[in-house]
Design an enzyme around this catalytic site. Structure first.
Site, PDB file in Angstrom:
ATOM      1  CE  LYS A 267       3.820  -4.672  11.287  1.00  0.00           C
ATOM      2  NZ  LYS A 267       2.698  -4.304  10.497  1.00  0.00           N
TER       3      LYS A 267
ATOM      4  CG  MET B  43      -1.923  -1.201   1.115  1.00  0.00           C
ATOM      5  SD  MET B  43      -3.434  -0.970   2.034  1.00  0.00           S
ATOM      6  CE  MET B  43      -2.791  -0.796   3.690  1.00  0.00           C
TER       7      MET B  43
ATOM      8  CG  HIS C 156       6.885  -2.089   2.147  1.00  0.00           C
ATOM      9  ND1 HIS C 156       6.799  -0.919   2.863  1.00  0.00           N
ATOM     10  CD2 HIS C 156       5.658  -2.657   2.240  1.00  0.00           C
ATOM     11  CE1 HIS C 156       5.585  -0.779   3.359  1.00  0.00           C
ATOM     12  NE2 HIS C 156       4.867  -1.825   3.004  1.00  0.00           N
TER      13      HIS C 156
HETATM   14  P1  AMP Z   1       1.431  -3.018   3.520  1.00  0.00           P
HETATM   15  O1  AMP Z   1       1.980  -1.971   2.621  1.00  0.00           O
HETATM   16  O2  AMP Z   1       1.401  -2.639   4.953  1.00  0.00           O
HETATM   17  O3  AMP Z   1       0.115  -3.569   3.021  1.00  0.00           O
HETATM   18  O4  AMP Z   1       2.434  -4.224   3.451  1.00  0.00           O
HETATM   19  C1  AMP Z   1       2.822  -4.780   2.225  1.00  0.00           C
HETATM   20  C2  AMP Z   1       3.614  -6.023   2.487  1.00  0.00           C
HETATM   21  O5  AMP Z   1       4.772  -5.705   3.255  1.00  0.00           O
HETATM   22  C3  AMP Z   1       2.825  -7.070   3.294  1.00  0.00           C
HETATM   23  O6  AMP Z   1       3.114  -8.351   2.778  1.00  0.00           O
HETATM   24  C4  AMP Z   1       3.394  -6.900   4.678  1.00  0.00           C
HETATM   25  O7  AMP Z   1       3.311  -8.078   5.466  1.00  0.00           O
HETATM   26  C5  AMP Z   1       4.844  -6.570   4.364  1.00  0.00           C
HETATM   27  N1  AMP Z   1       5.479  -5.910   5.503  1.00  0.00           N
HETATM   28  C6  AMP Z   1       5.015  -4.826   6.189  1.00  0.00           C
HETATM   29  N2  AMP Z   1       5.836  -4.533   7.223  1.00  0.00           N
HETATM   30  C7  AMP Z   1       6.833  -5.465   7.176  1.00  0.00           C
HETATM   31  C8  AMP Z   1       7.994  -5.711   7.983  1.00  0.00           C
HETATM   32  N3  AMP Z   1       8.277  -4.955   9.032  1.00  0.00           N
HETATM   33  N4  AMP Z   1       8.779  -6.739   7.646  1.00  0.00           N
HETATM   34  C9  AMP Z   1       8.502  -7.533   6.574  1.00  0.00           C
HETATM   35  N5  AMP Z   1       7.426  -7.354   5.779  1.00  0.00           N
HETATM   36  C10 AMP Z   1       6.601  -6.338   6.082  1.00  0.00           C
END
Ligand code: AMP
Length: 282
Positions: free
Chosen positions: A152, A33, A40
Site C-alpha cells: 500500500k 502506527m 495491518h
Molecule cells: P501505518 O500504520 O499506516 O504506518 O502502516 C503500517 C504498515 O501497514 C505499513 O507497512 C503499511 O504499508 C501497512 N498497511 C497499511 N495499509 C495497508 C493495506 N491496506 N494493506 C496492506 N498493508 C497495509
C-alpha cells in the site's frame, strides 16, 4: 484468550527478545502506527506464518509527519488495537513512549537518497527521513529477522528495503499485498477520518488507477491518459491531486510506458484527508 503482553520500554523489549534469540527462535516485526485494520492484520498473519515470534509495534512517529494537524488528528486506539491482535496470539505488542525512541539529545537521522525523491517524497518533506530513522531503530530494538510492510505504501517499502540493505541490518524487509475494501478502496487508518460523502467518493482513486493501467497496458502513453484521469478524479470530488505516476517496480525510475514491471502510483486529497494508492502494471 490471554491478551498479548504490552511492552512499553526498550529494556523490557530487549529482555524478551534476547530470551527468544538464545532459544534460537526467529523474530518477525510488524511496525505500525496503530489504529489497526485488516491491512495491518494481514501483515501479522504473514509474520506469524514466517517467524517463531512476532512483535507488533505501535508508535505514532512524530518525525514522519510533515503536517502538525495530521499528527494531531491521527487516530490513537490502543485498547481496540490490543483486542484486534488478541486472536493472532502475537508474542508482544511494543508501544514505546517517545523517550524510548528519541531520548533526550537524539541527534541522528537515517536518510535514503534517490528513492525518496519524487512521489510522496516531493509532497511530504522530511517524511521518509522520519520513516527510515524510526524503522532503523525498531529493527535494532527488536533484533527482528524479518520486518513486514504493506505494498500500500509502495515507495516506503522500496525505501526501507534499500535502507536495510545499505546499512547491513540483519532484518529482511518483506512486502505484502494491499488489502482493500470490497469497493476497491485501500484500507488505511486515515479512512476513518472520511465523512460519509467523502467515503463514497474515495474508491474512485483505485477505479481510475485501474482504468489508467488498462489503457497503458493497451499501448497508450501516460501523458494524455493521466490528463483524463485527473479530470475524472476532480469530477468525482477529489479536491487536490498530488501525483499520478508510472514508475519501475524495482527502482522507481519514471516510465511513460510499462516496458518493464511497473507500478502506477497516485496521491490525492479528499477534503482534509490525503489518500494514496498504487497498483501493478505490466
Ligand atoms: P501505518 O500504520 O499506516 O504506518 O502502516 C503500517 C504498515 O501497514 C505499513 O507497512 C503499511 O504499508 C501497512 N498497511 C497499511 N495499509 C495497508 C493495506 N491496506 N494493506 C496492506 N498493508 C497495509
Amino acid at each position: 484468550m490471554t491478551p498479548p503482553p504490552i511492552l512499553r520500554t526498550k529494556a523490557a523489549l530487549r529482555a524478551a527478545v534476547l530470551g527468544w534469540k538464545r532459544a534460537g527462535e526467529s523474530i518477525g516485526v510488524v511496525p505500525t502506527m496503530g489504529a489497526l485494520h485488516a491491512g495491518h492484520l494481514s501483515l501479522v498473519e504473514s509474520a506469524k506464518a514466517g517467524c517463531d515470534r512476532v512483535i507488533v509495534t505501535i508508535f505514532v512517529n512524530p518525525k514522519q509527519f510533515n503536517n502538525a494537524a495530521d499528527l494531531e488528528n491521527y487516530p490513537r486506539t490502543e485498547l481496540a488495537d490490543a483486542e484486534k491482535l488478541a486472536p493472532f496470539a502475537v508474542d508482544a505488542i511494543y508501544v514505546p513512549g517517545p523517550d524510548q525512541i528519541y531520548p533526550e539529545g537524539f541527534a541522528t537521522t537515517v536518510s535514503v537518497t534517490g528513492l525518496t525523491e519524487g512521489l510522496c517524497g516531493s509532497h511530504r518533506p522530511g517524511h521518509f527521513d522520519g520513516v527510515t530513522t524510526v524503522c532503523a531503530k525498531l529493527f535494532l530494538q527488536t533484533l527482528a529477522d524479518r520486518a513486514y510492510f504493506g505494498e500500500k505504501d509502495f515507495q516506503q517499502l522500496q525505501v526501507v528495503t534499500r535502507m536495510a540493505r545499505d546499512l547491513d541490518l540483519l532484518t529482511e524487509v518483506i512486502g505484502c499485498p494491499t488489502v482493500r475494501e470490497p469497493d476497491g478502496l485501500a484500507l488505511s487508518s486515515r479512512n476513518v477520518l472520511l465523512p460519509p460523502e467523502s467515503r463514497a467518493v474515495a474508491p474512485a482513486l483505485n477505479r481510475v488507477l485501474r482504468q489508467v493501467a488498462e489503457r497503458l497496458s493497451d499501448g497508450e502513453s501516460l501523458g494524455p491518459v493521466r490528463f483524463q484521469a485527473e479530470a475524472a478524479l476532480r469530477e468525482a470530488g477529489f479536491t487536490k491531486l498530488e501525483y499520478i505516476e508510472l514508475r519501475a517496480a524495482d527502482g522507481l525510475q519514471t516510465l511513460e510506458h510499462p516496458t518493464r514491471p511497473a507500478r502506477l502510483l497516485a496521491a490525492a486529497w479528499l477534503g482534509g484527508v490525503r489518500l494514496i494508492d498504487n497498483i501493478a502494471v505490466g
